[in-house]
Design an enzyme around this catalytic site. Sequence first.
Site, short mmCIF file in Angstrom:
data_model
loop_
_atom_site.label_atom_id
_atom_site.label_comp_id
_atom_site.label_asym_id
_atom_site.label_seq_id
_atom_site.Cartn_x
_atom_site.Cartn_y
_atom_site.Cartn_z
N ASP A 153 28.17 19.78 11.92
CA ASP A 153 27.54 18.53 12.33
C ASP A 153 28.34 17.71 13.33
O ASP A 153 27.83 16.73 13.86
CB ASP A 153 27.27 17.65 11.09
CG ASP A 153 28.56 17.05 10.55
OD1 ASP A 153 29.57 17.77 10.50
OD2 ASP A 153 28.54 15.85 10.18
N ASP A 165 32.54 20.96 15.98
CA ASP A 165 31.83 22.19 15.60
C ASP A 165 31.08 22.82 16.78
O ASP A 165 30.56 23.93 16.65
CB ASP A 165 30.82 21.90 14.48
CG ASP A 165 31.50 21.53 13.17
OD1 ASP A 165 32.59 22.07 12.91
OD2 ASP A 165 30.95 20.70 12.42
N ASP A 187 30.60 24.31 7.72
CA ASP A 187 31.61 23.25 7.66
C ASP A 187 31.47 22.55 6.31
O ASP A 187 30.49 22.77 5.59
CB ASP A 187 31.36 22.29 8.83
CG ASP A 187 32.34 21.14 8.86
OD1 ASP A 187 33.52 21.37 8.56
OD2 ASP A 187 31.91 20.01 9.16
#
Length: 652
Positions: A545, A549, A352
């Site tokens: 995080d 996700d 990410d």
Amino acid sequence: MTKKKKLSLRDLKVADSDKKDASMNNKVSSQLNIREYIPAIFSFVMLVAGILFDYFEAFPHFSGWIRVLWYTVAYIPVGFPVIGEGWESIKRGDFFTEFFLMSIATLGAFAIGEYPEGVAVMLFYAVGELFQSTAVKRAKGNIKALLDARPNEALVYRNNNYISVNPETVAIGEKVQVRVGEKIPLDGILLSEKGSLNTAALTGESKPDTVQKGASVFAGSINLDGVIEVETTKVFKDSSIARILDMVQNATARKSKTELFIRKFARVYTPIVVFLAIGLTLLPYFFVGDYVFRDWLYRALIFLVISCPCALVISIPLGYFGGLGAASRNGILFKGASFLDAMTQVNTVVMDKTGTVTKGVFKIKEVISDSAFAKAEFMKYLMAMEEQSTHPIAIAIMEYKAEGADYNATDVSEIAGKGLKGSVNGKTVLVGNKALMTAHQIEVPAETDNIVESIVMVGIDGAFAGYVTIADELKDDAHQAIKEIRAAGIDKIIMLSGDKDSITQEVAKELGIDWAKGGMLPEDKLNEVEKLKQQPDTKVAFIGDGINDAPVLAASDVGIAMGGLGSDVAIETADVIIQTDQPSKISRAIKIGRSTRRVVWQNIILAFGVKVIVLILGAGGLATMWEAVFADVGVALLAILNAVRLQKMKWE
């Protein structure tokens, strides 16, 4: 300077108290260790004295029943505990254990008159077990070192007074006081103006962290400066430190495939060895002309000692303990030994953007206002509107320092997906994206189409008033992280982000990431990772995080959560947690996983290699019981020392 002196004095008191406790614990531990070794020391002295009597005739009457009694007394302290363990295993239906093998081998040596060798085998086996036990305790101690960070009391405000209670009894919303040098007992919000905290128990980093009023603080952090007050936001069992402790304590329960295989193998291998030893004793009678039962029994006993699987059974778990301990000391939590193995197979890293390689903290990069408005006045209109929002971009805008009196907004309403509309000083104000401006027939300058960063536009009374650009900062070690991931041999690095594609591409280009895609919803990220997993020989690690996700963290071969203090859902779902929030620790996790696997396989090859060689020599009558002792206990000790190396390695 005064504060520093006060802190030092307090620290000295705390340190002195800790030293007293540590000294007391060390004395108790030392006494326990000495007690554990007393039987082995006694047997060793008796054995050496017996060998001296045998070979140097220092004691002329050392023969017959005196000699048998002497060696029996030497054998009992180290032999009886092993025989007892073997008997308990038999009662549980588990006949073929290393205790059973050692008992049969040493009692057999006594039966054929090889008393010194019988004592020596059991003595060295017992010493090896003690060393193994010490090494395992140390490795487990490293893994569970965080237990010292568990807060054991909370000063909570009740009935107009602060009282000391167990943290588990404190409810959400209560106010607790934390003095200098004490641990914050529960997660909460800082009520004091500021605080200086040591978060090493949570992040692995001892660098003090300064937090301001209203900031989130976490259980296990140590208060370094002045008395602070905290309002609790979680009960103790849901706090960051409790979650981390639970994960650490459960890590050793999740065995690797190698560990599970060796355990199953030992259960099959040991009975085969016993029957082979029986065959080695009796079968030569039918094939050897000068068959002597005593000689072949001796060879069989050597065979039993050599083939004891304890070197494998103990050194392999110890290798994984060492890897888990090394990782936890580096601010990396593996939720089990199986994930150490899984990390070694990763060849594709997907990450990410926000919160992973960027700080996730937005800041105003540029302010552009129309000539009709001074920059300070323009920002007052914008800030008056954004004050009504809790969006991260709004928070970044509110940190801007504008001179003069603040403006107030009224009748503020949110237009989904576009922005805000309201009234400031009698003027109609629009704050949002280009779509909001277009919807209200406000012409937007063409130059804004080329801006990569997030942009917030402002319209006042139907005219375009200006815009601000908002940018997220890269983490300090982001460039280093990508370089080290490549250096670790990762073939492909991919970035998937929910942020707009232009920003994602810009960050990917700056970091040198192979391929990137922005504007992705959680299900889009999941689909991309599923496609990657379908490619032959592809093992994917995903790093994220946030709550969004969690699905892809669960679906990837190895899910890595950035930030031990990040999203609860991400932490619960991930297989590996980078507590320090540093992406550069990803390559370190890969290195630790690979080193652990390398050490484990070194131990397997060492144990099998030496055992096979000495087994062949023993069956051919070319090895004595002393070589057998080395092949078993000696190899076990070498394997232990090799595994302990993991706890001493530097991973910079």
